[in-house]
Scaffold this motif. Structure first.
Motif, PDB file in Angstrom:
ATOM      1  N   PHE A   1      -5.751 -50.119  41.991  1.00 28.44           N
ATOM      2  CA  PHE A   1      -7.163 -50.348  42.321  1.00 28.44           C
ATOM      3  C   PHE A   1      -8.040 -49.404  41.508  1.00 28.44           C
ATOM      4  O   PHE A   1      -9.019 -49.808  40.895  1.00 28.44           O
ATOM      5  N   ILE A   2      -7.661 -48.143  41.548  1.00 30.85           N
ATOM      6  CA  ILE A   2      -8.470 -47.107  40.902  1.00 30.85           C
ATOM      7  C   ILE A   2      -8.445 -47.290  39.393  1.00 30.85           C
ATOM      8  O   ILE A   2      -9.481 -47.273  38.728  1.00 30.85           O
TER       9      ILE A   2
ATOM     10  N   THR B   1     -10.401 -50.744  52.887  1.00 32.21           N
ATOM     11  CA  THR B   1     -11.460 -51.590  52.318  1.00 32.21           C
ATOM     12  C   THR B   1     -11.637 -52.845  53.158  1.00 32.21           C
ATOM     13  O   THR B   1     -12.738 -53.311  53.382  1.00 32.21           O
TER      14      THR B   1
ATOM     15  N   ILE C   1      -5.253 -48.062  50.721  1.00 33.10           N
ATOM     16  CA  ILE C   1      -6.614 -48.241  50.224  1.00 33.10           C
ATOM     17  C   ILE C   1      -7.101 -49.669  50.492  1.00 33.10           C
ATOM     18  O   ILE C   1      -8.248 -49.906  50.830  1.00 33.10           O
ATOM     19  N   PHE C   2      -6.162 -50.642  50.437  1.00 29.41           N
ATOM     20  CA  PHE C   2      -6.541 -52.019  50.718  1.00 29.41           C
ATOM     21  C   PHE C   2      -6.934 -52.193  52.174  1.00 29.41           C
ATOM     22  O   PHE C   2      -7.949 -52.795  52.492  1.00 29.41           O
TER      23      PHE C   2
ATOM     24  N   VAL D   1     -14.219 -43.874  44.904  1.00 28.65           N
ATOM     25  CA  VAL D   1     -14.298 -44.521  43.594  1.00 28.65           C
ATOM     26  C   VAL D   1     -14.590 -46.011  43.743  1.00 28.65           C
ATOM     27  O   VAL D   1     -15.353 -46.581  42.977  1.00 28.65           O
ATOM     28  N   VAL D   2     -13.995 -46.645  44.763  1.00 33.34           N
ATOM     29  CA  VAL D   2     -14.257 -48.071  44.948  1.00 33.34           C
ATOM     30  C   VAL D   2     -15.375 -48.321  45.971  1.00 33.34           C
ATOM     31  O   VAL D   2     -15.446 -49.385  46.579  1.00 33.34           O
ATOM     32  N   HIS D   3     -16.248 -47.339  46.144  1.00 28.92           N
ATOM     33  CA  HIS D   3     -17.458 -47.486  46.979  1.00 28.92           C
ATOM     34  C   HIS D   3     -17.188 -47.777  48.438  1.00 28.92           C
ATOM     35  O   HIS D   3     -17.891 -48.575  49.048  1.00 28.92           O
TER      36      HIS D   3
ATOM     37  N   ALA E   1     -11.042 -39.740  48.281  1.00 26.34           N
ATOM     38  CA  ALA E   1     -11.560 -39.741  46.908  1.00 26.34           C
ATOM     39  C   ALA E   1     -11.357 -41.108  46.269  1.00 26.34           C
ATOM     40  O   ALA E   1     -12.262 -41.658  45.633  1.00 26.34           O
ATOM     41  N   GLN E   2     -10.166 -41.679  46.478  1.00 26.11           N
ATOM     42  CA  GLN E   2      -9.896 -43.017  45.926  1.00 26.11           C
ATOM     43  C   GLN E   2     -10.870 -44.033  46.493  1.00 26.11           C
ATOM     44  O   GLN E   2     -11.402 -44.871  45.774  1.00 26.11           O
TER      45      GLN E   2
ATOM     46  N   PHE F   1      -7.276 -37.077  49.249  1.00 25.01           N
ATOM     47  CA  PHE F   1      -7.049 -37.892  48.064  1.00 25.01           C
ATOM     48  C   PHE F   1      -7.395 -39.351  48.322  1.00 25.01           C
ATOM     49  O   PHE F   1      -8.054 -40.002  47.508  1.00 25.01           O
TER      50      PHE F   1
ATOM     51  N   PHE G   1     -17.023 -35.268  36.916  1.00 28.26           N
ATOM     52  CA  PHE G   1     -16.033 -34.242  36.600  1.00 28.26           C
ATOM     53  C   PHE G   1     -16.116 -33.063  37.575  1.00 28.26           C
ATOM     54  O   PHE G   1     -15.093 -32.542  38.006  1.00 28.26           O
TER      55      PHE G   1
ATOM     56  N   ILE H   1     -14.653 -34.366  40.997  1.00 30.33           N
ATOM     57  CA  ILE H   1     -13.204 -34.519  41.006  1.00 30.33           C
ATOM     58  C   ILE H   1     -12.544 -33.146  40.847  1.00 30.33           C
ATOM     59  O   ILE H   1     -11.472 -32.898  41.389  1.00 30.33           O
TER      60      ILE H   1
ATOM     61  N   TYR I   1     -10.113 -56.611  45.273  1.00 33.46           N
ATOM     62  CA  TYR I   1     -11.126 -55.714  45.820  1.00 33.46           C
ATOM     63  C   TYR I   1     -12.460 -56.453  45.956  1.00 33.46           C
ATOM     64  O   TYR I   1     -13.139 -56.355  46.973  1.00 33.46           O
TER      65      TYR I   1
ATOM     66  N   ILE J   1     -19.379 -41.660  33.594  1.00 27.94           N
ATOM     67  CA  ILE J   1     -18.329 -41.080  32.766  1.00 27.94           C
ATOM     68  C   ILE J   1     -18.661 -41.149  31.277  1.00 27.94           C
ATOM     69  O   ILE J   1     -18.166 -40.368  30.477  1.00 27.94           O
TER      70      ILE J   1
ATOM     71  N   ILE K   1     -19.670 -43.778  39.128  1.00 32.83           N
ATOM     72  CA  ILE K   1     -18.680 -43.144  38.244  1.00 32.83           C
ATOM     73  C   ILE K   1     -18.449 -43.903  36.947  1.00 32.83           C
ATOM     74  O   ILE K   1     -18.384 -43.308  35.875  1.00 32.83           O
ATOM     75  N   THR K   2     -18.380 -45.231  37.020  1.00 30.17           N
ATOM     76  CA  THR K   2     -18.035 -45.970  35.800  1.00 30.17           C
ATOM     77  C   THR K   2     -19.134 -45.862  34.748  1.00 30.17           C
ATOM     78  O   THR K   2     -18.869 -45.989  33.561  1.00 30.17           O
TER      79      THR K   2
ATOM     80  N   PHE L   1     -19.140 -40.226  43.702  1.00 32.39           N
ATOM     81  CA  PHE L   1     -18.518 -41.103  42.699  1.00 32.39           C
ATOM     82  C   PHE L   1     -19.275 -42.423  42.562  1.00 32.39           C
ATOM     83  O   PHE L   1     -18.834 -43.316  41.863  1.00 32.39           O
TER      84      PHE L   1
END
Lengths: 313, 301
Positions: A243-244, B128, B124-125, B221-223, B217-218, B214, B266, B269, A259, B258, B254-255, B251
């Motif tokens: 995913f990440i 979400t 993580i799934f 990243v995926v909001h 944090a993940q 962690f 940075f 993280i 996702y 970066i 983030i995309t 984050f």
């Protein structure tokens, strides 16, 4: 024994799919409560078994009518699309897992051999270090390094962001392999250490076998059982990281679309329906759980091949 | 100084605690989180936020012109509160389940089912997926719901580890000695099992703190954030915004960041990595400490 285990796993897989679909089909109707001028005040959702069952019925009726999951655009069916993105994801996941697994064992053996020599700092200590810092940090740092390296003229132009560039595929494989590699290295190191001092090693040495052969032919073979029992963990981890990685490198694979189907909206209007794209999600759920299932089955088979003890039991 | 891991990580933990409790009153921290607009440099040029790292902004600023270092220090408390809450709930559920599973076959089956079910999909799934349920999405106690979901996901895994540990302990000869000596089950549990299991449990908990951070944090990243609120925009729709200071919320872009504003992702993280590393190092140090204390250390042959 192996067959029984595989049967057991298959049964479990089917049960989890049913449970996941049940979760996925939870009714998502929201009743909005509004104030003056249709202003949003609160929303509640109600759950009835009937609604839930209906979702299931609709799903199967839909499949029946459309002979599949329907189409996304111009004649491309949704199932084809799911399969295509899934293949794309597997293109990075499978090599990453194998890379992580075999390099991890190599690193573990290296850690073990170097443990009492000069340079042992590069042995188990580095492994522990890389295990302890989140790989998210390593991924972002690597991406930044590549970009800064290009700006400083040290590196050629490497594309780090995109969906079809070969360089992104290679980078993604590396990103995904980081954690499995060090995880397996750690397991390998400790299982070799647990084996030391066993009688069979002394016997092998007394027959004049070289230490290289003892390690690779005898010790490692015994360690494989322990190492293989962790394949499930690393597969799960790699999928989680998928995913990440797909998100950070803009790689449009299954995890990314999955996702997209289940994510929450960034904004909503009063009265908006909160249903998610259940059908693609269902497709992805089946495929992703299949990967874990295959990893479990593969590790069962490999364990049976490696260890005669596992076969008999 | 033999156990350097324990010493260094304790030092780091102390620093972390200072940041959490005394951080807002440190002199270089802007505890009002003031949003800076345009900044004029000495040479007369102007800088628009996000401001790159410079004097007054050791780690730069974010898109609103808020100092990133202050944000990280001010957000430490909230981040760690969430993490600790998750871990506490998880173990409050897992410990009785594991002990129950040790004595009752039925509970063991429940535990294994739980563990197996969630081992088929990455956590993580699940998170979400669950947080989009209207029940949780609109809930006023959304934060608590999300924390509960994250805690429950790995309860099975943790309980399974504790159960395995209990079973391993059962095989050891001194337990038999305890039975022969006429120990009641309660006495066996208290004096024979607990002293062995508790050190393992402590290490497991410390490691889990790192894991949860962690995962957060993940998710960032995926909001997917723990808390959010709704505000209206000019079209009458309601935008979902997060008002929390927790680290993963930084984050958000983030995309895009970066490529041009590297210091934002940075720094965050970096802060997360150092914290996770501290907890993992602490767990390693504790393990060594317990090994030395109970002399369970395996000598290297």
């Amino acid at each position: 024994m192996i067959l029984r285990n595989i049967f057991h796993q298959t049964l479990l897989w089917l049960i989890t799919i049913i449970l996941f679909l049940t979760l996925l089909f939870l009714p998502r109707t929201a009743a909005y409560e509004t104030g003056a001028g249709g202003m949003y005040k609160s929303a509640t959702s109600s759950y009835t078994v009937g609604d839930h069952v209906n979702q299931f019925k609709e799903f199967f009726q839909y499949i029946k009518e459309n002979k599949g999951l329907g189409t996304v655009y111009n004649g491309v069916s949704l199932s084809e699309n799911i399969w295509r993105t899934f293949q794309k994801s597997m293109l990075i996941t499978i090599p990453a897992l194998f890379l992580g697994f075999f390099l991890g064992i190599a690193k573990g053996v290296f850690d073990y051999r170097i443990r009492n020599r000069r340079g042992k700092l590069f042995g188990v200590n580095t492994t522990r270090f890389f295990l302890s810092i989140p790989d998210l940090f390593l991924i972002i740092a690597l991406q930044l390094l590549i970009m800064e390296g290009f700006e400083a003229g040290l590196l050629p132009h490497i594309v780090v962001y995109g969906s079809d560039q070969p360089s992104v595929v290679i980078l993604d494989i590396i990103f995904l392999a980081i954690y499995p590699l060090f995880y397996i290295a750690n397991i390998t190191f400790f299982s070799i250490r647990d084996e030391q001092g066993m009688d069979y090693i002394r016997t092998a040495f007394s027959k004049g076998t070289s230490s290289f052969k003892v390690l690779y032919r005898h010790v490692l073979k015994n360690c494989f059982v322990k190492i293989l029992s962790h394949t499930n963990t690393i597969t799960l981890y790699a999928l989680s990281n998928l995913f990440i990685v797909e998100f950070l490198t803009n790689y449009r694979g299954a995890a990314y679309f999955f996702y997209e189907t289940v994510t929450s909206p960034k904004a909503f209007m009063v009265g908006q329906d909160f249903s998610i794209a259940v059908y693609p999600a269902a497709g992805y759920v089946i495929l992703f759980t299949a990967v874990i299932y295959l990893a479990k089955v593969l590790s069962e088979i490999a364990r049976g091949l490696v260890s005669p003890l596992e076969r008999k039991e | 100084m033999k156990n350097w891991k324990l010493w260094i990580s304790s030092l780091f933990l102390l620093v972390l605690l200072i940041v959490v409790f005394a951080g807002p009153s440190l002199p270089f921290v802007d505890n009002q989180l003031k949003q800076h607009g345009v900044i004029k440099t000495e040479t007369g040029s102007f800088i628009l936020p996000p401001i790159p790292p410079r004097e007054g902004f050791p780690l730069g600023s974010n898109h609103k012109g808020v100092d990133v270092l202050s944000l990280i220090i001010m957000g430490a408390k909230e981040t760690l509160t969430i993490v600790i809450l998750v871990v506490v709930i998880r173990y409050v559920l897992a410990i009785p389940l594991a002990i129950g599973g040790f004595y009752s076959k039925l509970l063991e089956k429940i535990l294994q089912g739980w563990q197996q079910l969630f081992s088929f999909m990455p956590p993580i799934f699940f998170v979400t997926f669950f947080v989009t349920l209207p029940l949780i999405f609109f809930s006023k106690e959304r934060g608590l719901w999300v924390i509960l979901v994250i805690a429950m996901l790995e309860t099975g895994r943790v309980a399974e580890i504790i159960l395995q540990n209990l079973k391993e302990t059962k095989k050891r000869p001194y337990i038999e000695a305890g039975i022969v000596a006429g120990g009641t089950p309660l006495r066996l549990f208290k004096n024979y099992y607990m002293p062995v299991v508790i050190p393992h449990l402590i290490i497991l908990i410390v490691n889990d703190i790192g894991r949860v951070l962690f995962l957060l944090a993940q998710l960032g990243v995926v909001h997917v954030y723990v808390t959010h609120t709704f505000i209206t925009n000019q079209w009458g729709a309601y935008e979902v915004v997060n008002t929390s200071l927790a680290w993963p919320t930084m984050f958000e872009k983030i995309t895009a960041d970066i490529f041009s504003y590297q210091w934002i992702p940075f720094s965050v993280i970096g802060a997360i990595a150092v914290t996770i590393y501290t907890f993992n190092l602490f767990a390693d140090g504790l393990q060594k400490f317990f090994e030395n204390k109970y002399r369970t250390y395996r000598a290297d042959l």
